[in-house]
Design a protein around this motif. Structure first.
Motif, PDB file in Angstrom:
ATOM      1  N   ALA A 231      25.898   3.604  40.198  1.00  0.00           N
ATOM      2  CA  ALA A 231      26.436   3.182  38.911  1.00  0.00           C
ATOM      3  C   ALA A 231      25.601   3.706  37.753  1.00  0.00           C
ATOM      4  CB  ALA A 231      26.519   1.653  38.864  1.00  0.00           C
ATOM      5  N   VAL A 232      24.293   3.629  37.890  1.00  0.00           N
ATOM      6  CA  VAL A 232      23.414   4.116  36.827  1.00  0.00           C
ATOM      7  C   VAL A 232      23.525   5.631  36.692  1.00  0.00           C
ATOM      8  CG1 VAL A 232      20.998   4.351  36.130  1.00  0.00           C
ATOM      9  CG2 VAL A 232      21.857   2.150  36.971  1.00  0.00           C
ATOM     10  N   ALA A 233      23.580   6.331  37.810  1.00  0.00           N
ATOM     11  CA  ALA A 233      23.732   7.792  37.754  1.00  0.00           C
ATOM     12  C   ALA A 233      25.032   8.169  37.053  1.00  0.00           C
ATOM     13  CB  ALA A 233      23.686   8.377  39.161  1.00  0.00           C
ATOM     14  N   LEU A 234      26.123   7.531  37.424  1.00  0.00           N
ATOM     15  CA  LEU A 234      27.410   7.849  36.804  1.00  0.00           C
ATOM     16  C   LEU A 234      27.407   7.469  35.329  1.00  0.00           C
ATOM     17  CD1 LEU A 234      29.772   6.689  39.683  1.00  0.00           C
ATOM     18  CD2 LEU A 234      29.544   9.039  38.830  1.00  0.00           C
ATOM     19  N   GLY A 235      26.787   6.349  34.998  1.00  0.00           N
ATOM     20  CA  GLY A 235      26.714   5.938  33.598  1.00  0.00           C
ATOM     21  C   GLY A 235      25.938   6.916  32.750  1.00  0.00           C
ATOM     22  N   ARG A 236      24.992   7.606  33.364  1.00  0.00           N
ATOM     23  CA  ARG A 236      24.193   8.604  32.642  1.00  0.00           C
ATOM     24  C   ARG A 236      24.752  10.011  32.772  1.00  0.00           C
ATOM     25  NH1 ARG A 236      18.542   5.977  34.802  1.00  0.00           N
ATOM     26  NH2 ARG A 236      18.347   4.396  33.158  1.00  0.00           N
ATOM     27  N   GLY A 237      25.903  10.120  33.442  1.00  0.00           N
ATOM     28  CA  GLY A 237      26.516  11.435  33.582  1.00  0.00           C
ATOM     29  C   GLY A 237      25.858  12.311  34.615  1.00  0.00           C
ATOM     30  N   GLU A 238      25.154  11.705  35.568  1.00  0.00           N
ATOM     31  CA  GLU A 238      24.446  12.465  36.598  1.00  0.00           C
ATOM     32  C   GLU A 238      25.280  12.586  37.864  1.00  0.00           C
ATOM     33  OE1 GLU A 238      20.147  10.746  34.973  1.00  0.00           O
ATOM     34  OE2 GLU A 238      20.898  10.181  36.966  1.00  0.00           O
TER      35      GLU A 238
END
Length: 364
Positions: A293-300
């Motif tokens: 979730a954090v990766a996707l939220g940061r566009g990673e």
């Protein structure tokens, strides 16, 4: 610290006559990278019938999100086994500005259109525990085939030499969940040709009450003396099975499987009422989902986290984390659940179980 404006992150959807319209939501970030962005993660769980959702998964995901992204916030909703309610919860979260959704679908097919709407609103969806249909951006679960195999192997071991002469009752999970078919297939890969499947039921909602009703029907149809074991898909179902057998005066109880390592189930194992459960390390699952979730939220790219791929009926090569489950019997509670900090000995060994816990080696 100098604050730089972050890129516009997400389109917030508002449903009008079944369609999402878009507006912009902005996030801000610091100059030190990890944990600097602030965005909202929505967590949608399917029911309260299975204790783990509220007691383990929700707090663990929330805890890990805060560790990975201190400025992020989390929205939470429970569908109470109602797909229509979960659809509205998804819409509400997107409207409130959620940038990523972690979804354990109450009905994996019924939520497909909602996931498509989330994609249209530029909100990625992570399928949690159950592989929902639609354009999923990531998937975190356990190897369901192995769950079923562990249950089948344990049941054969417990039935021993009588396995080929006695009936096994299959108490499968909710047909709306693809996991239910996965578990059943894994179990049958072990049991087929070695036992006689006397009755097989699908338990709507993974409900203890529904399991009780179906087990009562199996007892009436087969006769209690002809039931050599029960393949219960999870611990909530096992609770209904055990209650039905007790109500019918069945003594001793046949071996009964389970899944999820619910505290009540662990106590039943200590008492000798349930033979085993399948422990799925929830912390590892929650950690992987929060990291995605954090990766996707940061566009990673989540492929740094997800090292395998899974195909759904609608989407190919979904980046996935599939974790390994573990069988737990009375002799392995300490080295699995207690060692991992899931429960303490004191939580398991309530006063009325002290003698059984001493016999099991949990109290010395």
């Amino acid at each position: 610290m100098r604050i730089l404006p972050a890129r516009v992150r997400r389109v917030i959807g508002v449903l009008v006559a079944g369609l999402l319209t878009a507006s912009l939501a902005a996030a801000c970030g610091g100059d030190d990278g990890a944990g600097a962005d602030s965005f909202t993660v929505g967590l949608l769980l399917p029911s309260r019938a299975v204790p783990r959702w509220e007691h383990s998964d929700k707090p663990l995901i929330e805890e890990r999100l805060k560790e990975l992204c201190p400025d992020c916030t989390m929205l939470y909703a429970n569908a109470e086994n109602d797909a229509a309610r979960q659809r509205q919860q998804m819409i509400s979260m997107i409207t409130k500005g959620a940038g990523v959704l972690i979804l354990d679908a109450a009905d994996t097919r019924a939520l497909r259109s909602s996931i498509q709407e989330a994609r249209a609103a530029d909100v990625p969806v992570i399928a949690y525990d159950r592989l929902a249909e639609g354009p999923i951006s990531g998937y975190v679960s356990f190897d369901g085939g192995q769950v079923g195999r562990l249950q089948g192997e344990a049941l054969l071991k417990a039935m021993g030499d009588q396995a080929h002469d006695r009936n096994v009752v299959m108490m499968n999970g909710d047909p709306r969940s693809p996991n239910a078919a996965w578990y059943r297939s894994g179990a049958l890969s072990v049991l087929t040709g070695k036992v006689r499947i006397g009755r097989s039921y699908e338990i709507q909602g993974w409900s203890t009450e529904n399991a009780h009703a179906h087990m009562s029907a199996a007892i009436a149809a087969l006769g209690p003396e002809r039931i050599g074991g029960v393949l219960a898909a999870n611990d909530a179902i096992a609770a209904g099975v055990i209650a039905a057998l007790k109500s019918a005066g069945v003594r001793p109880l046949p071996p009964i499987t389970g899944q999820d390592a619910d505290l009540d189930a662990v106590r039943r194992i200590v008492k000798g009422e349930q033979y085993m459960t399948v422990y799925k390390p929830f912390r590892a699952q929650a950690t992987a989902a929060a990291a995605m979730a954090v990766a996707l939220g940061r566009g990673e790219d989540v492929r740094d986290i997800a090292r395998t791929n899974t195909d759904s009926p609608t989407t190919k090569r979904i980046p996935s984390v599939l974790l390994t489950p573990t069988a737990v019997t009375v002799g392995t509670i300490e080295q699995t659940l207690v060692k991992d900090g899931v429960y303490t000995v004191d939580e398991i060994c309530v006063p009325e179980l002290r003698a059984a816990c001493e016999k099991a080696g949990l109290l010395r």
